[in-house]
Write a protein that holds these residues in place. Structure first.
Motif, PDB file in Angstrom:
ATOM      1  N   UNK A 141       1.141   5.027  -1.272  1.00 51.96           N
ATOM      2  CA  UNK A 141       2.397   5.146  -0.832  1.00 51.96           C
ATOM      3  C   UNK A 141       2.524   5.516   1.012  1.00 51.96           C
ATOM      4  N   UNK A 142       1.512   5.126   1.729  1.00 53.84           N
ATOM      5  CA  UNK A 142       1.650   5.359   3.088  1.00 53.84           C
ATOM      6  C   UNK A 142       1.685   3.759   3.316  1.00 53.84           C
ATOM      7  N   UNK A 143       2.249   3.599   4.603  1.00 53.79           N
ATOM      8  CA  UNK A 143       2.576   2.276   5.087  1.00 53.79           C
ATOM      9  C   UNK A 143       1.257   1.274   4.791  1.00 53.79           C
ATOM     10  N   UNK A 144       0.202   1.507   5.573  1.00 50.64           N
ATOM     11  CA  UNK A 144      -1.030   0.682   5.514  1.00 50.64           C
ATOM     12  C   UNK A 144      -1.836   0.706   4.188  1.00 50.64           C
ATOM     13  N   UNK A 145      -1.686   1.498   3.482  1.00 53.16           N
ATOM     14  CA  UNK A 145      -2.471   1.644   1.990  1.00 53.16           C
ATOM     15  C   UNK A 145      -1.269   0.873   1.158  1.00 53.16           C
TER      16      UNK A 145
END
Length: 156
Positions: free
Chosen positions: A43-47
């Motif tokens: 749930x982080x942008x890149x992931x």
């Protein structure tokens, strides 16, 4: 840290719990090709973008007889939330003790805004049907990555 893996090396074995209460192991995937991708955090942008890109192309990978397994050190409970929130239909495995990230050499020192910490390097390993590493992408940049991996899978 484990020795640096290279194409042609046997893939280190793994057996991890997955979102949805399952397990995934290299032994159970014998005979199939596997895209084993490591990412820092749910749930982080890149992931999130990477997981959505793999989900979007999941049918194309399945048609090429290739399993997709995403690995981070987040817990299964976090993976469950992440998958539900974004409608992910790929296998998310939890390497909570770090044994698999260590075996694949993707756990190491990272720097963000001048701060140094230990974390997972974004990397992808393509494992052939005999359990050998066919291709490695290190320090992955998310845009275009899934398409590159799919091209490689289709070519192989």
């Amino acid at each position: 840290m484990a020795k640096e893996l290279k194409p042609g090396d046997p893939a280190p074995p793994f057996d991890m719990p997955t979102a949805g209460g399952g397990r995934v192991s290299l032994a159970n995937l014998k005979g199939k090709r596997v895209v084993l991708y490591f990412y820092p955090k749910d749930d982080t942008p890149g992931c999130t973008q990477e997981a959505l890109n793999f989900t979007e192309k999941a049918k194309a990978f399945a048609a090429a007889k290739t399993e997709i397994v995403g690995v981070s050190r987040d817990s299964v409970a976090k993976h469950d939330k992440f998958a539900a929130k974004h409608g992910l239909n790929i296998t998310l495995a939890s390497d909570a003790d770090g044994a698999v990230t260590e075996a694949y050499g993707v756990w190491g020192e990272k720097t963000l805004y001048g701060r140094t910490y230990m974390g997972v390097e974004r990397a992808t390993f393509l494992i052939d049907s005999k359990g050998k590493i066919a291709r490695i992408w290190r320090k992955v940049k998310v845009p275009g990555h899934v398409e590159d991996v799919l091209k490689e899978v289709k070519a192989g």
